[in-house]
Motif scaffolding. Sequence first.
Motif: not given
Length: 394
Positions: A259-285
């Motif tokens: 379903t087309f959404s104007e915000d879909a791309v930005e939401k996808q990028r934000e989700e990727l950034r948040a998940t990458e940050t979480s993964e890096r923090e858990l990796w270091a821990e």
Amino acid sequence: MPSDQSTWLISVPQDGDSDGVHQELENRFQQQSRAFDRKNFTQLSLPAFKTGTLDGLISLSEDLVKQDAFFTQTTAKIVETIRNLLNNDPSKMSQHTLVNDRSVDEYLLGGWRWNEGRYAVHRGLRDIVETLNREMSSIDNVMKAKLNNYNLAKGTLVQIQRKKHGNLSVRSVADIVPRDIFVRDSEYLETLLVAVPKNSVKDWKLKYERLASMVVPRSSTQISSDDDYTLFSVVVFKRVHDEFAQKCRENKFILREFTFSEDAVEKQREELRATETSERELWAELLRLARTNFSEAYQILVHLKIVSLFVESVLRYGLPAEYVVLVLKPDPKHAKKALSLLISHFSYLSSRTQGIIKSTSKSGGEEEFAGEWQAVMEQEMFDFVLFEIPWIVN
């Protein structure tokens, strides 16, 4: 034969000068091989453990076999976790598999001492082993929980990356589908996206108008293509959506629910950034925890091996419980020769090896006692007591 990928703990009765045993063997090893390194052969000071009863030692010996396997497995799993986190980089591995900031060889061969502060010898062997087991079980549980948390975060990241970087049948299409291809605000029509295998593009063009009864003619438009799939849009009446989807499955065309959404791309990028940050923090821990717990687990493992060595020595040689303990890191190329030298050097102990069994069988019945001692008797026997500490880090 003991493994040539392990360090050997050796115990013999102390008959006279204990330092003389070490020195004499060291000289013989040097005569046997010019490549022999004195740093790989040393003598340990065995704590003055409370021996307890013979029955208690036999029972403890049976339990120690199980504990040994658990301790070794837990320590090895920590090393494997570190190896996976560091992509098996040898230089980084050596920095994260230290014992009190020393290599495992330096810890074992550089003046090892029993940790009296944590494992007071006056408490008795059974209490000491139970303390060691509680500590190792705690480490194992903590590592399992942290590793599970990291694996979940890593799995989520992989799924998001797969959506972003996979082929057109699975990846997100929010950033490649233009807004103007969609029919908007229509009561009857809708635009669908279909990923078509590369080798089926001709079939798609021939069949798509007849996949359902109400497909808009000539409405198919190619949007994008990769090595495996080509993405098409097509306009159909909403009432035939399910029929069209079924026909796509039958023809191995993949209908992408989107379903087309104007915000879909930005939401996808934000989700990727948040998940990458979480993964890096858990990796270091997890890496910090694994490094700390490896040091603790390895020390616990070695302490258990020393207890096992003492228990076996008492069962083998009896009292007084005074033994010479030697540590040898064999050269894998010369391990067989080293073992042969040890067997030859301590052959005078052969008359004492079975003394404890013979003396006990007189009072308790040989068959019954042999059954209790079965786990010990099934081990490879030498005239000296030998336990192995596997090279887990290698």
